[in-house]
Design a protein around this motif. Structure first.
Motif, PDB file in Angstrom:
ATOM      1  N   GLY A  11     -36.205  -7.340  60.965  1.00 51.21           N
ATOM      2  CA  GLY A  11     -36.903  -7.726  62.115  1.00 51.21           C
ATOM      3  C   GLY A  11     -36.827  -9.323  62.135  1.00 51.21           C
ATOM      4  N   ILE A  12     -36.888  -9.937  63.358  1.00 51.54           N
ATOM      5  CA  ILE A  12     -36.786 -11.292  63.668  1.00 51.54           C
ATOM      6  C   ILE A  12     -38.235 -11.985  63.264  1.00 51.54           C
ATOM      7  CG2 ILE A  12     -36.372 -13.204  65.016  1.00 51.54           C
ATOM      8  CD1 ILE A  12     -34.093 -11.402  66.187  1.00 51.54           C
ATOM      9  N   GLY A  13     -37.940 -13.010  62.597  1.00 51.69           N
ATOM     10  CA  GLY A  13     -39.248 -14.026  62.324  1.00 51.69           C
ATOM     11  C   GLY A  13     -38.855 -15.257  62.072  1.00 51.69           C
ATOM     12  N   PHE A  14     -39.818 -16.047  61.564  1.00 52.23           N
ATOM     13  CA  PHE A  14     -39.440 -17.500  61.365  1.00 52.23           C
ATOM     14  C   PHE A  14     -40.015 -18.004  59.972  1.00 52.23           C
ATOM     15  CE2 PHE A  14     -39.906 -16.817  65.706  1.00 52.23           C
ATOM     16  CZ  PHE A  14     -38.880 -17.858  66.360  1.00 52.23           C
ATOM     17  N   ARG A  15     -39.102 -18.634  59.230  1.00 48.86           N
ATOM     18  CA  ARG A  15     -39.748 -19.291  58.113  1.00 48.86           C
ATOM     19  C   ARG A  15     -40.100 -20.817  58.893  1.00 48.86           C
ATOM     20  NH1 ARG A  15     -36.589 -23.053  54.504  1.00 48.86           N
ATOM     21  NH2 ARG A  15     -38.120 -23.405  52.831  1.00 48.86           N
ATOM     22  N   VAL A  16     -41.475 -20.990  58.278  1.00 40.02           N
ATOM     23  CA  VAL A  16     -42.189 -22.402  58.778  1.00 40.02           C
ATOM     24  C   VAL A  16     -42.202 -23.130  58.026  1.00 40.02           C
ATOM     25  CG1 VAL A  16     -44.146 -22.980  60.455  1.00 40.02           C
ATOM     26  CG2 VAL A  16     -43.182 -20.478  60.562  1.00 40.02           C
TER      27      VAL A  16
END
Lengths: 560, 174
Positions: free
Chosen positions: A196-201
């Motif tokens: 699944g796509i996501g973001f390290r913030v």
């Protein structure tokens, strides 16, 4: 690239009308300077040394050829025949008259452009990887996410009057080409174990007066939640960021004051209310936006074009350009081309109206009609067939856009500085040009190798001097212009902040100082070391010794 | 009488904004008669007397947190949020929190350095009454300011006035 639908167009058209009315009321004396200032800044309009400076938004650096031609037209019609690429991938004009700015905005709106939020204490133009979609090391294309965030941040009513400016960058490749560690929010696209796509913030990075590298606030925010997560960060910042001191108002100061763990706690408490709310992204919306960033109709080509090989062998100047300014493309037979805006005869990042028109023609002929602006102040044609590189090079060379120095010492980043900018403490363009003149031997530049030299005319750091391998900062000492040198800064995956080497220098000394620093490097370097590697290995002492001499170094040590 | 923009019209409004000077202690204050917004400190000191009284609201300055009023919202027909300077944007978050987190249904009035060019954003964040900066606008300009509430017809993002973002409100062609 993204094309406006009637909703996007309406918002931009309504902005043109709104700003036209605001400008009219300002000129009629109904708005004071103080009242008009934030309005014009949020439309990219500064009052500068010579005239207003107008900064045009280029969302994540992408331009169509119609847009490039419009910029050429504006440079010709309203300016003095040139424009400037900024370190936020935007375009600036230095000479438009205030009363024609609404007219310029009207012209821009006809090609889906605007100047919204290119300055002011709001969410600024979102920047990204100039090689998005074509780099071999990319795992997720950042452009659709940039566009989703652009729409969310455009006229966000709650965050139009933040304590200070707010910058977001997105990267989706193994190499960070968007300086995400030096942004208020840096987003790194990732996949979780399930794909699944996501973001390290990252949060709280930034340059300016107090350079700080961003810290991780979340290892993975799933894509659906990125807007609500960013809103939670912005809300905590809007409420609790300092407003008593301009120099301590960026989010980085709040994050440092609270500590990232406490800041994260506050953000996640806030996020608990917004999460899964209406701003949660939908697959349909992401798909709608992503459909604009289609793969061009690439031909099936051999990985290496035979004619391209032969042309390089036959024409050393072409080979020199290809070696530096032509980069590997993920599709066999294609190449990424950097059109250099670092001709030593011009200010770094400047481009004329005629050159802009030519770039548009080349993009139509060779690169699917798209142009990109980079934060390093060059232009990119991202999809050129190897077989057409020679023809493109001949044209670019004739137009002064084929300086074969991409990534070398003279491909420096430089803000407009004291020649144009009212904030500047010192001029930066003459320093850049003097260094370019000193290092005009291409063989020598190649021998020095990859190195980044960044120049800012003041602490606002538009020239990214903190992350230059060599950073130069213009400072004011009793009304005189001086230059402070730092070493060891770096952008990218191993971002670091440079350290000042010692007392500052007069403008005339600068080419000599840079020469000495390079001499020290060449004497110290071990096989295969780039400049930054040597600085990291040896520390600053050999460089200080070279620049200030034995006696000065000793004296400094005693005082230390 | 002060003018107010409310419900898309310019109206007269009698409510005073009570401001304490440095010498006045909130506890020892004689409360004025008639419609008034009192500072948070006065509200705290006189809550028993003021709660439920017709025409009495509270105003919060930009550094005061709406959380402090959370328990009192049922007693308050109106809350005013002060903009000490129009560039101080904290009240946008305060208004949004009052509406969304605490479900406040009463009036939220913008007071202080309230200028027509910010009305659109204020309205989006849940303000529904705007007391524009004293002396700044004549009657004709106030009428013109009402039009600023319509500056943008279809904003992108969700806010108090449009709880759904454009991508949920509209069918957008790819």
């Amino acid at each position: 690239m993204y094309r406006y639908d009637p909703y996007d167009q309406k918002i931009v058209d309504e902005r043109v009308a709104q700003f036209g009315d605001q400008t009219r009321r300002y000129l009629a004396g109904e708005l004071t300077d103080d009242e008009f200032r934030p309005l014009r800044l949020q439309n990219g309009l500064y009052i500068q040394r010579h005239a207003p400076m107008l900064r045009i938004a280029v969302p994540y650096g992408l331009l169509s050829t119609a847009q490039v031609r419009k910029l050429a037209h504006i440079a010709r019609t309203y300016d003095r025949g040139y424009s400037h690429v900024t370190t936020r991938q935007n375009f600036q004009f230095n000479w438009p008259e205030l009363k024609v700015v609404p007219e310029i905005l009207g012209e821009l709106a006809t090609v889906q452009m605007h100047a919204i939020q290119t300055s002011g204490a709001c969410i600024r133009n979102i920047t990204s990887d100039p090689f998005a979609g074509v780099a071999g090391d990319e795992y997720i294309d950042p452009r659709p996410w940039c566009e989703v965030l652009r729409q969310w941040s455009t006229f966000h009513p709650e965050f139009a009057f933040l304590p200070r400016k707010f910058k977001i960058a997105v990267n989706g490749a193994s190499a960070d080409r968007a300086v995400i560690q030096c942004h208020d929010i840096g987003l790194e696209l990732k996949r979780d174990a399930a794909g699944g796509i996501g973001f390290r913030v990252l949060v709280g990075g930034g340059m300016g007066r107090t350079p700080i590298i961003g810290e991780e606030i979340s290892a993975f925010v799933p894509w659906q939640h990125i807007i609500t997560y960013c809103e939670a960060i912005l809300r905590v910042y809007n409420r609790y960021g300092r407003r008593d001191n301009l120099y301590k108002a960026r989010i980085k100061i709040l994050v440092k004051a609270l500590g990232v763990a406490e800041f994260k706690r506050q953000v996640e408490d806030e996020w608990a209310f917004g999460k899964d709310g209406p701003s949660t992204l939908t697959e349909a919306e992401v798909a709608r936006v992503a459909a604009h960033f289609t793969t061009p109709a690439y031909e099936t080509l051999p990985a290496e074009d035979a004619a391209y090989v032969a042309q390089r062998a036959a024409t050393p100047a072409f080979a020199a350009w290809a070696r530096r300014n032509v980069l590997a493309h993920k599709v066999p037979g294609y190449a990424i081309v950097v059109l250099s805006l670092k001709d030593p005869q011009r200010a770094p990042g400047d481009i004329t109206d005629a050159q802009l028109d030519l770039v548009a023609d080349w993009a139509d002929a060779y690169s699917f009609g798209e142009v990109r602006a980079t934060h390093e102040q060059n232009l990119v044609l991202a999809d050129v067939k190897q077989s057409e590189l020679f023809a493109l090079w001949e044209k670019a060379r004739a137009a002064g856009l084929a300086t074969p120095t991409f990534g070398l010492l003279t491909d420096l980043i430089c803000c407009p500085g004291g020649d144009f900018c009212a904030l500047a403490n010192a001029k930066s363009i003459p320093i850049a040009n003097a260094i370019q003149a000193r290092f005009d031997d291409l063989d020598y530049l190649h021998d020095i190798g990859e190195i980044e030299l960044n120049i800012s005319g003041c602490m606002n750091s538009c020239g990214h001097h903190h992350v230059g391998h060599i950073g130069i900062l213009g400072v004011d000492k009793n009304g005189e212009e001086w230059y402070q040198v730092s070493l060891g800064g770096s952008q990218g995956n191993h971002t670091s902040i440079g350290k000042v080497i010692g007392r500052s220098f007069a403008a005339a000394e600068m080419p000599g100082v840079i020469s000495t620093i390079i001499d020290v490097y060449l004497a110290q370097r071990q096989a295969g070391e780039r400049f930054i590697d040597t600085v990291r290995r040896t520390g600053l002492d050999p460089f200080k010794l070279g620049v200030y001499g034995e006696a000065a170094a000793k004296e400094r040590k005693q005082h230390a | 009488m002060p003018k107010l923009i409310k419900n898309g019209r310019v109206i007269d409004d009698a409510a005073a904004i009570l401001v304490l000077d440095e010498t006045q202690a909130p506890e020892a204050l004689d409360l004025p008669a008639g419609p008034v917004f009192v500072p948070f400190a006065v509200w705290q000191a006189h809550k028993g007397q003021l709660a439920g009284q017709a025409g009495v609201g509270v105003w919060l300055d930009s550094h005061e947190n709406v959380e402090e009023l959370a328990a009192d919202l049922d007693e308050l027909p109106a809350i005013a949020l002060n903009f000490p300077k129009f560039t101080d944007g904290r009240a946008y978050s305060a208004a949004a929190l009052l509406r969304t987190r605490y479900g406040y249904k009463g009036e939220i009035r913008a007071i202080g350095d309230v200028l027509r060019d910010q009305l659109f954003f204020m309205q989006r964040c849940g303000f529904d009454a705007f007391q524009l900066k004293t002396g700044k606008y004549d009657d004709a300009q106030l009428e013109a300011a009402v039009a600023s509430l319509q500056d943008f017809s279809a904003p992108y993002q969700a806010a108090v006035d449009q709880p759904e973002p454009l991508f949920r409100r509209a069918q957008r062609a790819a």
